[in-house]
Design a protein around this motif. Structure first.
Motif, PDB file in Angstrom:
ATOM      1  N   LYS A 129       0.756  -1.454  -0.219  1.00  0.00           N
ATOM      2  CA  LYS A 129      -0.203  -0.124   0.416  1.00  0.00           C
ATOM      3  C   LYS A 129       0.427   1.596  -0.220  1.00  0.00           C
ATOM      4  N   LEU A 130       2.416   1.014   0.030  1.00  0.00           N
ATOM      5  CA  LEU A 130       2.983   2.204   0.612  1.00  0.00           C
ATOM      6  C   LEU A 130       4.013   2.207  -1.171  1.00  0.00           C
ATOM      7  N   PRO A 131       3.927   2.036  -2.275  1.00  0.00           N
ATOM      8  CA  PRO A 131       4.506   2.249  -3.290  1.00  0.00           C
ATOM      9  C   PRO A 131       5.837   3.421  -3.330  1.00  0.00           C
ATOM     10  N   GLN A 132       4.630   4.433  -3.299  1.00  0.00           N
ATOM     11  CA  GLN A 132       5.353   5.851  -2.539  1.00  0.00           C
ATOM     12  C   GLN A 132       7.091   6.437  -1.911  1.00  0.00           C
ATOM     13  N   MET A 133       6.737   5.044  -0.434  1.00  0.00           N
ATOM     14  CA  MET A 133       8.492   4.941  -0.033  1.00  0.00           C
ATOM     15  C   MET A 133       9.249   4.578  -0.610  1.00  0.00           C
ATOM     16  N   THR A 134       8.842   3.285  -1.612  1.00  0.00           N
ATOM     17  CA  THR A 134      10.153   3.152  -2.327  1.00  0.00           C
ATOM     18  C   THR A 134      10.715   4.200  -3.157  1.00  0.00           C
ATOM     19  N   ASN A 135       9.745   4.452  -3.840  1.00  0.00           N
ATOM     20  CA  ASN A 135       9.571   6.165  -4.595  1.00  0.00           C
ATOM     21  C   ASN A 135      10.801   6.927  -4.562  1.00  0.00           C
ATOM     22  N   ASN A 136      10.697   6.968  -3.805  1.00  0.00           N
ATOM     23  CA  ASN A 136      11.375   8.039  -3.062  1.00  0.00           C
ATOM     24  C   ASN A 136      12.414   8.112  -2.148  1.00  0.00           C
ATOM     25  N   GLY A 137      12.179   7.390  -1.889  1.00  0.00           N
ATOM     26  CA  GLY A 137      13.653   6.873  -1.316  1.00  0.00           C
ATOM     27  C   GLY A 137      14.743   5.964  -2.140  1.00  0.00           C
ATOM     28  N   LYS A 138      14.421   6.387  -3.588  1.00  0.00           N
ATOM     29  CA  LYS A 138      15.438   6.631  -5.066  1.00  0.00           C
ATOM     30  C   LYS A 138      15.513   8.137  -5.134  1.00  0.00           C
ATOM     31  N   LEU A 139      14.305   9.182  -5.204  1.00  0.00           N
ATOM     32  CA  LEU A 139      14.323  10.154  -5.238  1.00  0.00           C
ATOM     33  C   LEU A 139      15.843  11.148  -4.119  1.00  0.00           C
ATOM     34  N   PHE A 140      16.166  10.618  -3.142  1.00  0.00           N
ATOM     35  CA  PHE A 140      16.351  11.408  -1.402  1.00  0.00           C
ATOM     36  C   PHE A 140      18.008  10.621  -2.421  1.00  0.00           C
ATOM     37  N   LEU A 141      18.358   8.999  -3.277  1.00  0.00           N
ATOM     38  CA  LEU A 141      19.759   8.606  -2.981  1.00  0.00           C
ATOM     39  C   LEU A 141      20.415  10.101  -4.561  1.00  0.00           C
ATOM     40  N   ASN A 142      18.752  10.674  -5.008  1.00  0.00           N
ATOM     41  CA  ASN A 142      20.161  11.554  -6.495  1.00  0.00           C
ATOM     42  C   ASN A 142      19.951  12.915  -6.382  1.00  0.00           C
ATOM     43  N   SER A 143      19.350  13.101  -4.618  1.00  0.00           N
ATOM     44  CA  SER A 143      19.556  14.441  -4.480  1.00  0.00           C
ATOM     45  C   SER A 143      19.897  15.375  -4.502  1.00  0.00           C
ATOM     46  N   HIS A 144      20.239  16.629  -3.929  1.00  0.00           N
ATOM     47  CA  HIS A 144      21.228  17.355  -3.793  1.00  0.00           C
ATOM     48  C   HIS A 144      22.078  17.036  -2.659  1.00  0.00           C
ATOM     49  N   PHE A 145      20.668  17.171  -1.538  1.00  0.00           N
ATOM     50  CA  PHE A 145      20.698  16.625  -0.178  1.00  0.00           C
ATOM     51  C   PHE A 145      22.237  15.372  -0.031  1.00  0.00           C
ATOM     52  N   ALA A 146      21.610  14.622  -0.569  1.00  0.00           N
ATOM     53  CA  ALA A 146      22.799  13.038  -0.191  1.00  0.00           C
ATOM     54  C   ALA A 146      23.818  13.267  -1.556  1.00  0.00           C
ATOM     55  N   LYS A 147      23.800  14.475  -2.231  1.00  0.00           N
ATOM     56  CA  LYS A 147      25.351  14.581  -2.719  1.00  0.00           C
ATOM     57  C   LYS A 147      26.166  15.511  -0.702  1.00  0.00           C
ATOM     58  N   GLN A 148      25.221  16.274  -0.923  1.00  0.00           N
ATOM     59  CA  GLN A 148      25.843  16.959   0.447  1.00  0.00           C
ATOM     60  C   GLN A 148      26.917  16.147   1.358  1.00  0.00           C
ATOM     61  N   ILE A 149      25.940  15.375   2.246  1.00  0.00           N
ATOM     62  CA  ILE A 149      25.945  13.952   3.060  1.00  0.00           C
ATOM     63  C   ILE A 149      27.283  13.908   2.507  1.00  0.00           C
ATOM     64  N   MET A 150      26.796  12.667   1.583  1.00  0.00           N
ATOM     65  CA  MET A 150      27.978  12.259   0.544  1.00  0.00           C
ATOM     66  C   MET A 150      29.689  12.776   1.052  1.00  0.00           C
ATOM     67  N   ALA A 151      29.795  13.866   0.305  1.00  0.00           N
ATOM     68  CA  ALA A 151      30.679  14.750   0.305  1.00  0.00           C
ATOM     69  C   ALA A 151      30.686  15.090   1.828  1.00  0.00           C
ATOM     70  N   LEU A 152      30.782  15.870   2.649  1.00  0.00           N
ATOM     71  CA  LEU A 152      30.799  15.524   3.859  1.00  0.00           C
ATOM     72  C   LEU A 152      31.297  14.484   4.774  1.00  0.00           C
TER      73      LEU A 152
END
Length: 215
Positions: A129-152
């Motif tokens: 019932k919560l397929p959007q959670m999987t989709n948004n997990g992928k969106l997180f990994l491609n986000s600028h937020f994830a890139k900033q965390i990765m860099a630090l």
């Protein structure tokens, strides 16, 4: 020809009434679920809050469970819709993103305190019932937020995957609400005291996360 026009007007009026009634029931359900919790809420409580006949709630939503599932699914999507622009914003700092995410997330959980338990139950039951959670997990990994965390993360003494930070962040926000029923039943905190602690966490969680990243 006139008869056709009248029938069309009647159909449009009925559709408008149906939509208005459904929204009225959902809004009443949100209020009651938030104040009483899912287990203690009765369909008649929702009907009384909406000031409508009990049969109408059953007519539109069939059961308390179906109504709760719909509200929670809409709430989850509402959260992701707010979070996505934040994590993809390239003009804000990591700390600013954290502050915005935490503020939005905790405010939504204060409005829907049963949401974490609902999500956990759905995940543990293997529900789809919560397929959007999987989709948004992928969106997180491609986000600028994830890139900033990765860099630090690459600059510190300990290298880590950005998902470790995201899981810590979610845990810090969600766990108090999973523990909330026990805390309130035990008398350790009153509802207003619990809210005060959550308001404090809005300021503390970004500081804690930044400290972890800067190890």
């Amino acid at each position: 020809m006139r008869r056709s026009g009248i029938n069309q007007d009647n159909r449009m009026t009925k559709k408008s009434i149906d939509t208005s009634t459904e929204e009225k029931i959902k809004e009443a359900a949100r209020v009651v679920f938030t104040s009483k919790g899912y287990a203690a809420t009765k369909v008649r409580d929702i009907a009384a809050e909406a000031d409508i006949n009990l049969a109408l709630v059953n007519y539109y939503f069939r059961s308390k469970e179906k109504l709760f599932e719909l509200i929670m699914a809409e709430t989850i999507q509402k959260l992701f819709d707010k979070i996505q622009p934040i994590i993809y914003n390239e003009s804000t700092t990591l700390t600013e993103k954290l502050e915005d995410i935490v503020d939005h997330y905790l405010e939504l959980l204060l409005e829907n305190p049963d949401l974490p338990l609902f999500v956990v139950n759905e995940i543990m039951s293997g529900s789809n019932k919560l397929p959007q959670m999987t989709n948004n997990g992928k969106l997180f990994l491609n986000s600028h937020f994830a890139k900033q965390i990765m860099a630090l993360g690459q600059e510190g003494k300990i290298k880590f995957h950005p998902l470790n930070i995201m899981m810590n962040l979610i845990g810090m926000m969600v766990f108090p609400f999973l523990a909330r029923p026990l805390v309130l039943r035990s008398g350790a905190l009153k509802p207003e005291e619990f809210r005060k602690i959550i308001e404090e966490r809005k300021k503390l969680i970004p500081l804690w996360i930044v400290s972890i990243i800067n190890l």
